[in-house]
Design a protein around this motif. Structure first.
Motif, PDB file in Angstrom:
ATOM      1  N   ARG A 180      26.434   2.573  10.096  1.00  0.00           N
ATOM      2  CA  ARG A 180      27.537   1.714   9.645  1.00  0.00           C
ATOM      3  C   ARG A 180      28.031   0.830  10.780  1.00  0.00           C
ATOM      4  O   ARG A 180      27.722   1.043  11.929  1.00  0.00           O
ATOM      5  CB  ARG A 180      28.679   2.571   9.117  1.00  0.00           C
ATOM      6  N   GLY A 181      28.814  -0.145  10.393  1.00  0.00           N
ATOM      7  CA  GLY A 181      29.445  -1.001  11.391  1.00  0.00           C
ATOM      8  C   GLY A 181      28.856  -2.391  11.425  1.00  0.00           C
ATOM      9  O   GLY A 181      27.905  -2.719  10.710  1.00  0.00           O
ATOM     10  N   ARG A 182      29.429  -3.208  12.275  1.00  0.00           N
ATOM     11  CA  ARG A 182      29.046  -4.609  12.371  1.00  0.00           C
ATOM     12  C   ARG A 182      27.573  -4.788  12.721  1.00  0.00           C
ATOM     13  O   ARG A 182      26.917  -5.705  12.247  1.00  0.00           O
ATOM     14  CB  ARG A 182      29.921  -5.305  13.416  1.00  0.00           C
ATOM     15  N   LEU A 183      27.037  -3.927  13.544  1.00  0.00           N
ATOM     16  CA  LEU A 183      25.631  -4.022  13.943  1.00  0.00           C
ATOM     17  C   LEU A 183      24.765  -3.010  13.202  1.00  0.00           C
ATOM     18  O   LEU A 183      23.640  -2.725  13.619  1.00  0.00           O
ATOM     19  CB  LEU A 183      25.499  -3.829  15.456  1.00  0.00           C
ATOM     20  N   GLY A 184      25.278  -2.463  12.120  1.00  0.00           N
ATOM     21  CA  GLY A 184      24.573  -1.424  11.382  1.00  0.00           C
ATOM     22  C   GLY A 184      23.531  -1.965  10.428  1.00  0.00           C
ATOM     23  O   GLY A 184      23.258  -3.155  10.363  1.00  0.00           O
ATOM     24  N   GLY A 185      22.956  -1.054   9.696  1.00  0.00           N
ATOM     25  CA  GLY A 185      21.931  -1.381   8.718  1.00  0.00           C
ATOM     26  C   GLY A 185      21.159  -0.134   8.350  1.00  0.00           C
ATOM     27  O   GLY A 185      21.582   0.987   8.648  1.00  0.00           O
ATOM     28  N   SER A 186      20.026  -0.334   7.722  1.00  0.00           N
ATOM     29  CA  SER A 186      19.192   0.777   7.264  1.00  0.00           C
ATOM     30  C   SER A 186      17.808   0.683   7.878  1.00  0.00           C
ATOM     31  O   SER A 186      17.314  -0.397   8.181  1.00  0.00           O
ATOM     32  CB  SER A 186      19.062   0.740   5.744  1.00  0.00           C
ATOM     33  N   ARG A 187      17.201   1.861   8.041  1.00  0.00           N
ATOM     34  CA  ARG A 187      15.812   1.924   8.505  1.00  0.00           C
ATOM     35  C   ARG A 187      15.142   3.096   7.800  1.00  0.00           C
ATOM     36  O   ARG A 187      15.781   4.073   7.407  1.00  0.00           O
ATOM     37  CB  ARG A 187      15.728   2.068  10.016  1.00  0.00           C
ATOM     38  N   LEU A 188      13.837   2.965   7.672  1.00  0.00           N
ATOM     39  CA  LEU A 188      13.045   4.033   7.087  1.00  0.00           C
ATOM     40  C   LEU A 188      12.952   5.173   8.091  1.00  0.00           C
ATOM     41  O   LEU A 188      12.714   4.949   9.272  1.00  0.00           O
ATOM     42  CB  LEU A 188      11.649   3.489   6.768  1.00  0.00           C
ATOM     43  N   ASN A 189      13.168   6.407   7.640  1.00  0.00           N
ATOM     44  CA  ASN A 189      13.034   7.552   8.542  1.00  0.00           C
ATOM     45  C   ASN A 189      11.671   8.210   8.335  1.00  0.00           C
ATOM     46  O   ASN A 189      10.838   7.718   7.572  1.00  0.00           O
ATOM     47  CB  ASN A 189      14.204   8.535   8.349  1.00  0.00           C
ATOM     48  N   GLU A 190      11.438   9.309   9.017  1.00  0.00           N
ATOM     49  CA  GLU A 190      10.142   9.986   8.956  1.00  0.00           C
ATOM     50  C   GLU A 190       9.800  10.433   7.536  1.00  0.00           C
ATOM     51  O   GLU A 190       8.657  10.288   7.087  1.00  0.00           O
ATOM     52  CB  GLU A 190      10.120  11.184   9.911  1.00  0.00           C
ATOM     53  N   ALA A 191      10.777  10.968   6.815  1.00  0.00           N
ATOM     54  CA  ALA A 191      10.525  11.387   5.424  1.00  0.00           C
ATOM     55  C   ALA A 191      10.142  10.186   4.568  1.00  0.00           C
ATOM     56  O   ALA A 191       9.252  10.283   3.714  1.00  0.00           O
ATOM     57  CB  ALA A 191      11.755  12.084   4.846  1.00  0.00           C
ATOM     58  N   GLY A 192      10.797   9.062   4.799  1.00  0.00           N
ATOM     59  CA  GLY A 192      10.481   7.845   4.063  1.00  0.00           C
ATOM     60  C   GLY A 192       9.096   7.317   4.379  1.00  0.00           C
ATOM     61  O   GLY A 192       8.396   6.800   3.512  1.00  0.00           O
ATOM     62  N   ARG A 193       8.676   7.467   5.645  1.00  0.00           N
ATOM     63  CA  ARG A 193       7.333   7.011   6.044  1.00  0.00           C
ATOM     64  C   ARG A 193       6.243   7.845   5.379  1.00  0.00           C
ATOM     65  O   ARG A 193       5.137   7.370   5.169  1.00  0.00           O
ATOM     66  CB  ARG A 193       7.152   7.086   7.555  1.00  0.00           C
ATOM     67  N   LYS A 194       6.558   9.088   5.060  1.00  0.00           N
ATOM     68  CA  LYS A 194       5.570   9.982   4.455  1.00  0.00           C
ATOM     69  C   LYS A 194       5.672  10.037   2.932  1.00  0.00           C
ATOM     70  O   LYS A 194       4.808  10.613   2.274  1.00  0.00           O
ATOM     71  CB  LYS A 194       5.740  11.391   5.015  1.00  0.00           C
ATOM     72  N   ALA A 195       6.729   9.458   2.364  1.00  0.00           N
ATOM     73  CA  ALA A 195       6.965   9.535   0.921  1.00  0.00           C
ATOM     74  C   ALA A 195       5.871   8.809   0.146  1.00  0.00           C
ATOM     75  O   ALA A 195       5.353   7.784   0.576  1.00  0.00           O
ATOM     76  CB  ALA A 195       8.325   8.937   0.587  1.00  0.00           C
ATOM     77  N   THR A 196       5.551   9.360  -1.010  1.00  0.00           N
ATOM     78  CA  THR A 196       4.565   8.716  -1.880  1.00  0.00           C
ATOM     79  C   THR A 196       5.277   8.016  -3.036  1.00  0.00           C
ATOM     80  O   THR A 196       6.434   8.319  -3.352  1.00  0.00           O
ATOM     81  CB  THR A 196       3.578   9.737  -2.461  1.00  0.00           C
ATOM     82  N   VAL A 197       4.563   7.106  -3.656  1.00  0.00           N
ATOM     83  CA  VAL A 197       5.113   6.393  -4.809  1.00  0.00           C
ATOM     84  C   VAL A 197       5.448   7.391  -5.917  1.00  0.00           C
ATOM     85  O   VAL A 197       6.512   7.320  -6.528  1.00  0.00           O
ATOM     86  CB  VAL A 197       4.135   5.304  -5.306  1.00  0.00           C
ATOM     87  N   GLY A 198       4.563   8.336  -6.162  1.00  0.00           N
ATOM     88  CA  GLY A 198       4.806   9.334  -7.203  1.00  0.00           C
ATOM     89  C   GLY A 198       6.059  10.145  -6.942  1.00  0.00           C
ATOM     90  O   GLY A 198       6.866  10.387  -7.842  1.00  0.00           O
ATOM     91  N   GLU A 199       6.235  10.570  -5.702  1.00  0.00           N
ATOM     92  CA  GLU A 199       7.418  11.349  -5.320  1.00  0.00           C
ATOM     93  C   GLU A 199       8.694  10.554  -5.576  1.00  0.00           C
ATOM     94  O   GLU A 199       9.654  11.063  -6.171  1.00  0.00           O
ATOM     95  CB  GLU A 199       7.308  11.722  -3.847  1.00  0.00           C
ATOM     96  N   LEU A 200       8.704   9.311  -5.131  1.00  0.00           N
ATOM     97  CA  LEU A 200       9.893   8.487  -5.314  1.00  0.00           C
ATOM     98  C   LEU A 200      10.172   8.228  -6.785  1.00  0.00           C
ATOM     99  O   LEU A 200      11.317   8.346  -7.236  1.00  0.00           O
ATOM    100  CB  LEU A 200       9.748   7.159  -4.561  1.00  0.00           C
TER     101      LEU A 200
END
Length: 156
Positions: A59-79
């Motif tokens: 959060r915050g003025r310089l914040g945002g979102s990034r993919l984490n390790e679980a997201g890097r390994k996630a499959t389309v089916g899982e999501l």
């Protein structure tokens, strides 16, 4: 099979995060601009992706979102399993009442088996492997970033 609009937006958002340079935080507005979808829709998708544990948010003025390790390994089916809000793939309800054939319906059972087969096939597709340079370079240029592409060896 057809996925719902929310799952579509969520998949596009996570693909943009997957192509972002390592450690780069993207604002929800930047992701919305990148996928060509209204901010409100992307915002809801980002909240859900965070709740599922696929992205990290600062959060915050310089914040945002990034993919984490679980997201890097996630499959389309899982999501898609997490995001598919349809309880019944065969529309067994009419505006006035339930279908009279609903009890022990073979069609509902067959449709549920087909949906799970669809997801199982997509379990082999890792989301972070989907973005490619030809697709993402113009998208990232439009929001002022250079995409990063990982080879299969760096995805492990």
């Amino acid at each position: 099979m057809k996925i719902n609009a929310f799952a579509d937006v969520s998949l596009r958002a996570i693909m943009v995060l997957a192509a972002a340079p390592e450690g780069t935080l993207l604002t929800t507005q930047a992701v919305a601009d990148a996928v060509g979808t209204p901010y409100n829709h992307v915002s809801k998708a980002m909240v859900r992706l965070r709740a599922l544990g696929f992205i990290d948010v600062e959060r915050g003025r310089l914040g945002g979102s990034r993919l984490n390790e679980a997201g890097r390994k996630a499959t389309v089916g899982e999501l898609l399993r997490h995001l598919d809000s349809r309880q019944d793939p065969a529309e067994c309800q009419s505006p006035t009442k339930a279908c009279p054939l609903i009890n022990e319906c073979g069609l509902r059972h067959a449709m549920n088996k087909a949906r799970e087969a669809f997801y199982r096939e997509l379990d082999t597709v890792v989301i972070s492997s989907l973005p490619h340079a030809r697709q993402m370079i113009p998208v990232f240029q439009s929001i002022g970033l250079k995409p990063e592409f990982r080879t299969p060896a760096t995805l492990s």
